[in-house]
Enzyme design. Structure first.
Site, short mmCIF file in Angstrom:
data_model
loop_
_atom_site.label_atom_id
_atom_site.label_comp_id
_atom_site.label_asym_id
_atom_site.label_seq_id
_atom_site.Cartn_x
_atom_site.Cartn_y
_atom_site.Cartn_z
N LYS A 58 0.84 -1.21 0.00
CA LYS A 58 0.00 0.00 0.00
C LYS A 58 0.87 1.26 0.00
O LYS A 58 0.62 2.21 -0.74
CB LYS A 58 -0.94 -0.01 1.22
CG LYS A 58 -2.03 -1.08 1.11
CD LYS A 58 -2.75 -1.33 2.42
CE LYS A 58 -3.71 -2.51 2.26
NZ LYS A 58 -4.38 -2.90 3.51
N ASP A 82 -10.69 2.86 4.51
CA ASP A 82 -11.07 1.45 4.41
C ASP A 82 -12.59 1.31 4.29
O ASP A 82 -13.09 0.24 3.96
CB ASP A 82 -10.59 0.69 5.65
CG ASP A 82 -9.35 -0.16 5.37
OD1 ASP A 82 -9.08 -0.42 4.18
OD2 ASP A 82 -8.69 -0.55 6.34
N GLN A 114 -4.29 -1.67 9.80
CA GLN A 114 -4.22 -2.98 9.14
C GLN A 114 -4.78 -4.06 10.06
O GLN A 114 -4.40 -4.15 11.23
CB GLN A 114 -2.75 -3.28 8.78
CG GLN A 114 -2.55 -4.56 8.01
CD GLN A 114 -3.19 -4.55 6.63
OE1 GLN A 114 -3.15 -3.55 5.91
NE2 GLN A 114 -3.81 -5.65 6.24
#
Ligand code: NAP
Length: 300
Positions: free
Chosen positions: A53, A120, A97
């Protein structure tokens, strides 16, 4: 029938190229989109996702910050880190994460992220917007699946989509996105899970089958309708002494056999995975645009 291989790497590259124009537009007005990724502990798969990412962000000229926190971090301290990032004007997108170590309550941490920076798309505010069909930050993997379908001429409108998996990360949101009364959606959706009786009876009905289980090669050719479009979300690391890294990635679909029956299929790797990263970049840029617009309106 030999299936068309849906090349997620190529489509993700197209999306990034289109995105670079929006990034240039922001930079002209003095804004560099910024993404912060919090990684707790040192799970190798999570480390590799986070590196990917960060790399994708940097390649696009997005400012990227990785915050590594020890496995033993307390929930209060993790939440304090989220608060710093919420208040940091250089950061437009924050993601934590997953999975988090078991002593940390993931929902509590997500709730603390400013919904405007929740790239997200996991904050209940964004989940709610997705459900009622109001523009907001959509979760990257499900949104990436929709893009893959649309960009390969497989509009889900009027099609029967069967999703195997009901996680908050993939199964439920992809069903919610594809069932919307909206362009690029309008599917009839069935969601299956581990308690579904006679799974194959449902998967056989699918015009578009989305497998998001995390069970390597579980979906076999006899579970797929001739001419179906098959999207394999699953990623499992399998030991492979012959592979350079000592493992290889395997999807939920028996690719060899199913690709002889399907109309189109995503490979693993190179299907949904690159799309997830690309859509995260899209969300970071959308968040930066939205926050810039909001700040400018405040000044007027
Ligand atoms: P998850 O939270 O473990 O959910 C798995 C789902 O599969 C659950 O709903 C489970 O049912 C269902 N399931 C498990 N065994 C089943 C069976 N035998 N029959 C029917 N349903 C079954 O996993 P997830 O987070 O959704 O992720 C799924 C997979 O996608 C994983 O391999 C993950 O690594 C991968 N993934 C890939 C990407 C990407 O970018 N490529 C992104 C996210 C996830 P129950 O609810 O009844 O337990």
């Amino acid at each position: 029938m030999v299936a068309q291989i849906i090349d997620g790497t190529r489509i993700a590259a197209q999306i990034r190229e289109q995105l670079s124009f929006r990034i240039s537009g922001l930079k002209v007005s003095g804004v560099t989109p910024g993404l912060a990724v919090i990684l707790v502990g040192n799970d190798p798969a999570s480390e590799s996702y986070v590196r990917g990412k960060g790399r994708a962000a940097e390649e696009l000229g997005i400012y990227s910050r990785q915050i590594n926190l020890p496995e033993t971090i307390s929930e209060d301290e993790l939440i304090r880190q989220v608060d710093y990032l919420n208040a940091d004007p250089k950061i437009h997108g924050i993601l934590v994460q997953s999975p988090l170590p078991s002593h940390l309550d993931e929902n509590k941490v997500i709730l603390r992220i400013d919904p405007a920076k929740d790239v997200d798309g996991f904050h209940p505010m964004n989940v709610g917007k997705m459900l009622i069909g109001v523009p907001g930050l959509l979760p990257a993997t499900p949104h990436g699946i929709q893009e893959l379908l649309l960009r390969t001429g497989n509009d889900p409108g009027g099609k029967h989509v069967v999703v195997v998996g009901r996680s908050n990360l993939v199964g439920k949101p992809v069903a919610a996105i594809l069932v919307q009364k909206a362009k690029g959606a309008n599917a009839t959706v069935t969601i299956c899970h581990s308690r579904t009786a006679d799974l194959a009876k449902h998967t056989m009905q699918a015009d578009i089958l989305i497998a998001a289980m995390g069970k390597p090669r579980f979906i076999t050719a006899d579970m797929v309708k001739e001419g179906a479009v098959v999207i394999d979300v699953g990623v499992t690391r399998e030991e492979d002494p012959l592979a350079k890294k000592g493992y290889r990635l395997v999807g939920d679909v028996d690719f060899e056999a199913v690709s002889r029956k399907a109309k189109a299929i995503t490979p693993v790797p190179g299907g949904v995975g690159p799309m997830t990263v690309a859509m995260l970049m899209v969300n970071t840029v959308s968040a930066a645009e939205e926050q810039t617009h909001r700040n400018q309106s405040k000044r007027v």
